[in-house]
Design a protein around this motif. Sequence first.
Motif, short mmCIF file in Angstrom:
data_model
loop_
_atom_site.label_atom_id
_atom_site.label_comp_id
_atom_site.label_asym_id
_atom_site.label_seq_id
_atom_site.Cartn_x
_atom_site.Cartn_y
_atom_site.Cartn_z
N VAL A 191 -23.59 -18.06 14.23
CA VAL A 191 -23.02 -16.79 13.78
C VAL A 191 -23.87 -15.65 14.30
CG1 VAL A 191 -22.43 -15.38 11.77
CG2 VAL A 191 -22.08 -17.86 11.69
N ARG A 192 -23.22 -14.67 14.94
CA ARG A 192 -23.98 -13.50 15.41
C ARG A 192 -23.79 -12.30 14.49
NH1 ARG A 192 -21.12 -9.64 17.88
NH2 ARG A 192 -19.06 -10.15 18.67
N SER A 193 -22.65 -12.26 13.76
CA SER A 193 -22.44 -11.17 12.80
C SER A 193 -21.37 -11.58 11.79
CB SER A 193 -22.01 -9.89 13.51
OG SER A 193 -20.72 -10.05 14.09
N PHE A 194 -21.38 -10.86 10.66
CA PHE A 194 -20.36 -11.04 9.63
C PHE A 194 -19.49 -9.79 9.60
CE2 PHE A 194 -23.83 -13.72 8.14
CZ PHE A 194 -23.15 -14.88 7.80
N GLU A 195 -18.20 -9.98 9.33
CA GLU A 195 -17.29 -8.85 9.17
C GLU A 195 -16.40 -9.09 7.97
OE1 GLU A 195 -15.06 -8.12 12.75
OE2 GLU A 195 -16.86 -7.57 13.88
N VAL A 231 -8.19 1.15 4.68
CA VAL A 231 -8.99 -0.07 4.70
C VAL A 231 -10.30 0.22 5.41
CG1 VAL A 231 -9.12 -2.43 5.56
CG2 VAL A 231 -6.96 -1.56 4.64
N VAL A 232 -11.40 -0.21 4.80
CA VAL A 232 -12.72 -0.02 5.37
C VAL A 232 -13.18 -1.33 6.00
CG1 VAL A 232 -15.11 0.65 4.91
CG2 VAL A 232 -13.25 1.67 3.57
N ALA A 233 -13.46 -1.31 7.30
CA ALA A 233 -14.01 -2.48 8.00
C ALA A 233 -15.52 -2.38 7.96
CB ALA A 233 -13.50 -2.52 9.43
N LEU A 234 -16.16 -3.47 7.54
CA LEU A 234 -17.61 -3.51 7.40
C LEU A 234 -18.17 -4.64 8.27
CD1 LEU A 234 -17.36 -3.37 3.55
CD2 LEU A 234 -18.31 -1.53 4.91
N GLU A 235 -19.42 -4.47 8.70
CA GLU A 235 -20.05 -5.53 9.48
C GLU A 235 -21.53 -5.62 9.15
OE1 GLU A 235 -19.69 -4.82 13.67
OE2 GLU A 235 -20.47 -2.79 13.51
N LYS A 236 -22.09 -6.80 9.43
CA LYS A 236 -23.51 -7.05 9.21
C LYS A 236 -24.00 -7.97 10.32
CE LYS A 236 -25.39 -10.06 5.99
NZ LYS A 236 -25.75 -10.46 4.63
N PRO A 237 -24.94 -7.50 11.14
CA PRO A 237 -25.47 -8.38 12.18
C PRO A 237 -26.34 -9.47 11.55
CG PRO A 237 -26.65 -6.30 12.18
CD PRO A 237 -25.56 -6.18 11.15
N VAL A 238 -26.42 -10.59 12.21
CA VAL A 238 -27.31 -11.66 11.76
C VAL A 238 -28.62 -11.48 12.49
CG1 VAL A 238 -27.73 -14.15 11.76
CG2 VAL A 238 -25.43 -13.26 11.27
N HIS A 239 -29.67 -11.23 11.74
CA HIS A 239 -31.00 -11.08 12.32
C HIS A 239 -31.64 -12.45 12.39
CE1 HIS A 239 -30.51 -6.81 11.92
NE2 HIS A 239 -30.29 -6.94 10.62
N SER A 240 -32.47 -12.67 13.37
CA SER A 240 -33.05 -14.00 13.56
C SER A 240 -33.83 -14.46 12.32
CB SER A 240 -33.95 -14.00 14.79
OG SER A 240 -34.93 -13.00 14.68
N GLU A 241 -34.54 -13.56 11.64
CA GLU A 241 -35.29 -13.97 10.45
C GLU A 241 -34.35 -14.36 9.32
OE1 GLU A 241 -34.88 -9.48 10.00
OE2 GLU A 241 -35.33 -10.87 11.62
N TYR A 242 -33.16 -13.70 9.25
CA TYR A 242 -32.17 -14.05 8.22
C TYR A 242 -31.63 -15.44 8.49
CZ TYR A 242 -28.00 -13.84 5.30
OH TYR A 242 -27.03 -14.11 4.36
N ALA A 243 -31.27 -15.70 9.74
CA ALA A 243 -30.71 -17.00 10.11
C ALA A 243 -31.72 -18.10 9.87
CB ALA A 243 -30.25 -16.98 11.57
#
Length: 166
Positions: free
Chosen positions: A114-118, A151-163
Amino acid sequence: MGMSVIISVATEDDAEQILKLQYLGYQSEAELYGDWGIEPLTQTLGSLRAELSDRHVLVAKLGDEVVGTVRGRVEENGVARVARLVVHPRMQRHGLGGRLLDAVERQLLDRHDVRSFELSTGHRSLANLRLYARHGYRQREVTEVSRRLSVVALEKPVHSEYAATA
């Protein structure tokens, strides 16, 4: 939380309760906003059962009762889409939405690259927007669906430390 809520992968046995919870969530939002034109999060039992077999659907149970649900899926480009986070109205002040969000993110990270969440939510749902912001989601765009609904589109990148810690 003071209650013994267990989060697990949904099974076909949970399907009817998930549908009822989705409709209850629709009713509470419609009443809250005084807008019965909100699109209900309902579907057929057959389509939900098919979804249970090929997506990550989690449920939160208090005893045998489904009191929360969330879904996730990962696209080929590594974007994980989180959808249909629904918590029973009586459970909404117990942190269950955050627990479900964390659980589906962990599950997707464990099984996919996973590279990001939406995810998307209604612009009027300030509680949801605050929850997602606390979990690292940032607003990407707002789309006006009708005169009364955006509608609000939101995103969150996956940081290497999180993963690495998930």
